[in-house]
Structure formats: structure tokens, C-alpha cells
Design a protein around this motif. Structure first.
Motif, short mmCIF file in Angstrom:
data_model
loop_
_atom_site.label_atom_id
_atom_site.label_comp_id
_atom_site.label_asym_id
_atom_site.label_seq_id
_atom_site.Cartn_x
_atom_site.Cartn_y
_atom_site.Cartn_z
N LEU A 54 0.85 -1.19 0.00
CA LEU A 54 0.00 0.00 0.00
C LEU A 54 0.89 1.24 0.00
N PRO A 55 0.43 2.34 -0.60
CA PRO A 55 1.18 3.59 -0.45
C PRO A 55 1.24 3.93 1.05
N LYS A 56 2.40 4.35 1.54
CA LYS A 56 2.54 4.62 2.98
C LYS A 56 1.51 5.63 3.47
N ALA A 57 1.22 6.64 2.67
CA ALA A 57 0.25 7.66 3.08
C ALA A 57 -1.15 7.08 3.24
N MET A 58 -1.43 5.98 2.57
CA MET A 58 -2.75 5.35 2.65
C MET A 58 -3.05 4.86 4.06
N LEU A 59 -2.01 4.42 4.79
CA LEU A 59 -2.23 3.91 6.15
C LEU A 59 -2.92 4.94 7.03
N LYS A 60 -2.59 6.22 6.85
CA LYS A 60 -3.20 7.28 7.67
C LYS A 60 -4.67 7.49 7.34
N ALA A 61 -5.09 7.10 6.13
CA ALA A 61 -6.48 7.28 5.71
C ALA A 61 -7.37 6.08 6.06
N ILE A 62 -6.74 4.97 6.47
CA ILE A 62 -7.50 3.77 6.83
C ILE A 62 -8.07 3.96 8.23
N PRO A 63 -9.35 3.62 8.45
CA PRO A 63 -9.98 3.85 9.77
C PRO A 63 -9.20 3.23 10.93
N ALA A 64 -9.24 3.89 12.06
CA ALA A 64 -8.48 3.47 13.25
C ALA A 64 -8.82 2.05 13.69
N ASP A 65 -10.09 1.63 13.53
CA ASP A 65 -10.44 0.29 14.01
C ASP A 65 -9.99 -0.82 13.07
N TYR A 66 -9.29 -0.48 12.01
CA TYR A 66 -8.61 -1.47 11.16
C TYR A 66 -7.16 -1.66 11.62
N HIS A 67 -6.73 -0.85 12.59
CA HIS A 67 -5.34 -0.88 13.06
C HIS A 67 -5.22 -1.65 14.38
N ASP A 68 -4.12 -2.37 14.52
CA ASP A 68 -3.78 -3.08 15.75
C ASP A 68 -2.81 -2.18 16.51
N LYS A 69 -3.33 -1.45 17.48
CA LYS A 69 -2.50 -0.48 18.20
C LYS A 69 -1.34 -1.14 18.92
N ALA A 70 -1.52 -2.38 19.40
CA ALA A 70 -0.45 -3.08 20.13
C ALA A 70 0.74 -3.38 19.22
N LYS A 71 0.47 -3.70 17.94
CA LYS A 71 1.55 -4.04 17.02
C LYS A 71 2.01 -2.87 16.16
N GLY A 72 1.20 -1.81 16.10
CA GLY A 72 1.54 -0.68 15.24
C GLY A 72 1.36 -0.99 13.76
N THR A 73 0.47 -1.93 13.45
CA THR A 73 0.22 -2.33 12.06
C THR A 73 -1.29 -2.38 11.85
N LEU A 74 -1.68 -2.72 10.64
CA LEU A 74 -3.08 -3.03 10.40
C LEU A 74 -3.40 -4.36 11.06
N LYS A 75 -4.66 -4.56 11.40
CA LYS A 75 -5.13 -5.88 11.82
C LYS A 75 -5.10 -6.78 10.60
N LEU A 76 -5.29 -8.07 10.81
CA LEU A 76 -5.51 -8.97 9.67
C LEU A 76 -6.91 -8.66 9.16
N LEU A 77 -7.02 -8.41 7.89
CA LEU A 77 -8.28 -7.92 7.33
C LEU A 77 -9.12 -9.05 6.74
N TRP A 78 -10.42 -8.94 6.95
CA TRP A 78 -11.37 -9.81 6.28
C TRP A 78 -11.38 -9.46 4.80
N GLU A 79 -11.74 -10.40 3.97
CA GLU A 79 -11.79 -10.14 2.54
C GLU A 79 -12.67 -8.93 2.22
N GLU A 80 -13.82 -8.82 2.87
CA GLU A 80 -14.70 -7.67 2.63
C GLU A 80 -14.01 -6.35 2.94
N GLU A 81 -13.13 -6.36 3.96
CA GLU A 81 -12.43 -5.14 4.35
C GLU A 81 -11.35 -4.77 3.34
N TRP A 82 -10.48 -5.74 2.98
CA TRP A 82 -9.40 -5.37 2.05
C TRP A 82 -9.95 -5.05 0.67
N ARG A 83 -11.02 -5.72 0.24
CA ARG A 83 -11.61 -5.38 -1.06
C ARG A 83 -12.22 -3.97 -1.01
#
Length: 118
Positions: A54-83
């Protein structure tokens, strides 16, 4: 449907159920879609793999509840989410890991010789 336990996917690292994007959230991601990079496929004896950058800037536009705050990454995404975020690939792919040193790189896999349900 692929058995996620058999594939070694830690479903505790996902949202409890797919969380759809709102129209406004989806609109914020649209500008990045053409800059998503897809690797070629590679495989071992069980799975084929690919990574999606993903473009690095895109991470900032992805909703907070898609992020794993403990790991500092995105959560593992469901197919519906990544699509919904604009990632496009054929059927059967499961998001199984985020490359932690580079959290904008998502790792996908699916069984070798995957056949979609008829």
C-alpha cells in the motif's frame, strides 16, 4: 470457504466480524487505489503467496479500528475489508500477516491450485 485454522491464520488479530467502510471512509482511500502494488505470486508445497504494498500515506487514511494499536500495524483484514479498501485480486486469498518492519506491506496466501466454489 477456506478453513482459516488449517491455514494458520490467527483470527484473534482481526475485527470480530467484517467492519464495512462508510462511503466517506471509502472516498478517502480512492486516491490511493492506483498506487497499490501487487507482487508476483510465489509458492511452497502448500500455498501460493503474494504481497500487496500500500502507499505509505494510505495507512493514515484507513480507519483506526482497522489498526492493531499493540503491534503498530493493520489488523488482519477480512476479505470484505481489504476489497473495500481497493485491493483487487482473484478469489481465495486470505490476509495472513503484516510485514511489521514495513506495515504498509500486507501478506496474502491461498492453497495451491485453489478452485473457487461452484
Amino acid at each position: 470457504m477456506t478453513n482459516l485454522d488449517e491455514m494458520g491464520i490467527d483470527t484473534s488479530r482481526r475485527n470480530a466480524s467484517p467492519r464495512p467502510l462508510t462511503d466517506n471512509e471509502r472516498a478517502r482511500l480512492d486516491e490511493f487505489i492506483d498506487s497499490i502494488h501487487y507482487s508476483t505470486r510465489y509458492s511452497d508445497s502448500e500455498y501460493e503467496y503474494r504481497h500487496v504494498q500500500l502507499p505509505k500515506a494510505m495507512l493514515k487514511a484507513i480507519p483506526a479500528d482497522y489498526h492493531d494499536k499493540a503491534k503498530g500495524t493493520l489488523k488482519l483484514l477480512w476479505e470484505e475489508e481489504w476489497r473495500a479498501m481497493g485491493i483487487t485480486q482473484s478469489l481465495g486469498w486470505e490476509h495472513y500477516e503484516v510485514h511489521e518492519p514495513e506495515p504498509h506491506i500486507l501478506l496474502f496466501k491461498r492453497p495451491l491450485n485453489y478452485q473457487p466454489p461452484q
